[in-house]
Design an enzyme around this catalytic site. Structure first.
Site, PDB file in Angstrom:
ATOM      1  N   SER A 138       0.877  -1.167   0.000  1.00 38.58           N
ATOM      2  CA  SER A 138       0.000   0.000   0.000  1.00 38.58           C
ATOM      3  C   SER A 138       0.915   1.219   0.000  1.00 38.58           C
ATOM      4  O   SER A 138       2.129   1.095   0.168  1.00 38.58           O
ATOM      5  CB  SER A 138      -0.932   0.000   1.219  1.00 38.58           C
ATOM      6  N   GLY A 176      -8.652  -6.672   6.284  1.00 37.41           N
ATOM      7  CA  GLY A 176      -7.708  -6.737   5.176  1.00 37.41           C
ATOM      8  C   GLY A 176      -6.295  -6.568   5.695  1.00 37.41           C
ATOM      9  O   GLY A 176      -5.684  -5.511   5.551  1.00 37.41           O
ATOM     10  N   CYS A 177      -5.739  -7.619   6.292  1.00 44.42           N
ATOM     11  CA  CYS A 177      -4.469  -7.474   7.022  1.00 44.42           C
ATOM     12  C   CYS A 177      -3.236  -7.634   6.153  1.00 44.42           C
ATOM     13  O   CYS A 177      -2.113  -7.492   6.646  1.00 44.42           O
ATOM     14  CB  CYS A 177      -4.414  -8.468   8.183  1.00 44.42           C
ATOM     15  N   THR A 197      -8.387 -11.730   6.483  1.00 48.83           N
ATOM     16  CA  THR A 197      -7.983 -11.803   5.085  1.00 48.83           C
ATOM     17  C   THR A 197      -8.813 -12.887   4.409  1.00 48.83           C
ATOM     18  O   THR A 197      -9.380 -13.749   5.081  1.00 48.83           O
ATOM     19  CB  THR A 197      -6.482 -12.106   4.934  1.00 48.83           C
ATOM     20  N   SER A 199      -7.196 -14.282   1.664  1.00 48.65           N
ATOM     21  CA  SER A 199      -6.103 -14.879   0.908  1.00 48.65           C
ATOM     22  C   SER A 199      -5.421 -15.964   1.735  1.00 48.65           C
ATOM     23  O   SER A 199      -4.858 -15.688   2.799  1.00 48.65           O
ATOM     24  CB  SER A 199      -5.080 -13.805   0.521  1.00 48.65           C
ATOM     25  N   CYS A 364      -0.718   2.904 -12.838  1.00 50.36           N
ATOM     26  CA  CYS A 364      -1.096   3.481 -11.549  1.00 50.36           C
ATOM     27  C   CYS A 364      -0.230   4.685 -11.190  1.00 50.36           C
ATOM     28  O   CYS A 364      -0.728   5.706 -10.695  1.00 50.36           O
ATOM     29  CB  CYS A 364      -0.996   2.426 -10.450  1.00 50.36           C
TER      30      CYS A 364
END
Length: 384
Positions: A138, A176-177, A197, A199, A364
């Site tokens: 992030s 969302g860790c 999460t 995932s 991005c």
């Protein structure tokens, strides 16, 4: 199409070479970056007109256009987003097909797990090859452009922790860790963190991280935010809400309001697009939604804030730092290129995968440099 682009470039310019070899200059009426683009085939413009930014990527893969540095081009399209209007959006027929495909991947419970796994379960070795050692995926927060990326990421994580105003022994739910960088920092500071999460790869990594650090203040579970239970002193959620989708913003904010104790604080980091561009963006399917983040959608700050406040969550201390994200993406791209050169990327991906991700990082970066999208931190305080 070239004429429409020329008219819409209020800032910056494009120096283009046409398939015939003729050079043209588009825009150039206001200060801004200058992009260099070579059109090898007119098919590039057809793909842009019919497929929008996803079609433009497909044209790049096919060799219909090239550039020594595509970032300024992406910057220009975002910088001039209002004046360009729907230039770069998918045409009507292609748009309908892409919108249906995107709708079919909306984030109900079953799809949410598939969508997260599509992006994050590419493998921990893949992300480890180019993220900083903290495995933070992030935007960093730079005090100075010369800051090492890991230090800037640490500053971001600390800023989120500070926003919670928690003390040792307090509980934090992290929605969302990721790979656990925030949870580890908070646990080392004496907080008890429950990370969520979807995932499997991230969960495995966080569990190993916990074991290596010998921290008993961290736990992680494969849990949808809508299924979270319990009551927490604070919530942290760093660039997770972009994976939720507009249809599910109310459910996401309901979960925050339900899980926070009265007076508790939720520290969010989120990516948003200019409110004036949101409707056109949300009614289209861009390159990232088509190829990188199925089911994803950037926020409209105005709309998201209204939903939060309607649920008794006061919006406080918003801080935007979009250019820090541009720098973060640039650092990631340098590391990604170095990893590919050193043959450190996993070899189980199909041909063209590395170029797709390189394009994504450039796309991005240009968007943040152009200013039409930004990243921000905000604190939501649950009214007592």
């Amino acid at each position: 199409m070239l004429g429409r682009i020329d008219q819409g470039l209020e800032f910056g310019a494009i120096e283009a070479t046409l398939p015939s070899g003729r050079a043209v200059r588009l825009g150039g009426r206001g200060e801004g970056p200058v992009a260099v683009v070579v059109l090898h085939r007119w098919r590039a413009m057809l793909r842009l007109a019919t497929g929008g930014s996803a079609g433009w990527y497909e044209a790049w893969v096919s060799g219909d256009w090239s550039s020594p540095d595509p970032v300024p081009l992406f910057d220009l399209f975002m910088r001039n987003g209002r004046a360009l209007g729907n230039v770069g959006r998918a045409g009507r027929l292609t748009g309908i097909v892409r919108r249906f495909a995107h709708w079919s991947r909306r984030n109900h419970r079953a799809n949410a797990r598939r969508n997260i796994q599509f992006h994050y379960d590419l493998g921990n070795d893949f992300y480890r090859a180019w993220l900083d050692p903290s495995m933070t995926y992030s935007s960093a927060l730079f005090a100075d452009p010369a800051d090492p990326l890991e230090a800037a990421q640490g500053r971001k994580l600390q800023a989120i922790l500070d926003r919670t105003e928690t003390k040792p022994g307090d509980t934090i739910l992290e929605i969302g860790c990721g790979w656990g960088s925030f949870a580890e920092r908070a646990a080392r500071a004496g907080r008890r963190v429950h990370g969520l999460t979807l995932s499997s790869e991230q969960k495995r990594f966080v569990e190993q991280r916990m074991a290596d650090a010998k921290l008993d203040g961290m736990e992680v579970s494969l849990t949808d935010y809508r299924d979270a239970t319990g009551s927490y002193d604070a919530i942290a959620s760093i660039e997770m809400v972009e994976a939720v989708g507009q249809e599910y913003w109310p459910a996401y904010l309901d979960a925050i309001a339900a899980r926070l104790k009265p007076g508790g604080r939720a520290a969010l980091q989120y990516i948003a697009i200019d409110d004036a561009l949101f409707d056109a963006y949300a009614n289209n399917v861009d390159f990232i939604q088509a190829y990188i983040f199925p089911g994803g959608l950037l926020l409209s700050t105005k709309r998201f804030r209204a939903l939060a406040e309607a649920r008794g969550l006061a919006w406080q201390d918003e801080h935007r730092f979009g250019q820090d994200y541009a720098e973060t993406l640039y650092r990631w791209r340098l590391a990604f290129d170095a990893a590919e050169t050193a043959d450190d990327l996993p070899d189980n991906f199909p041909p063209g995968f590395a170029n797709l991700w390189r394009y994504y990082l450039m796309y991005c970066e240009g968007g943040f440099r152009g200013g039409g999208i930004h990243v921000a931190q905000v604190t939501l305080v649950k009214r007592a």
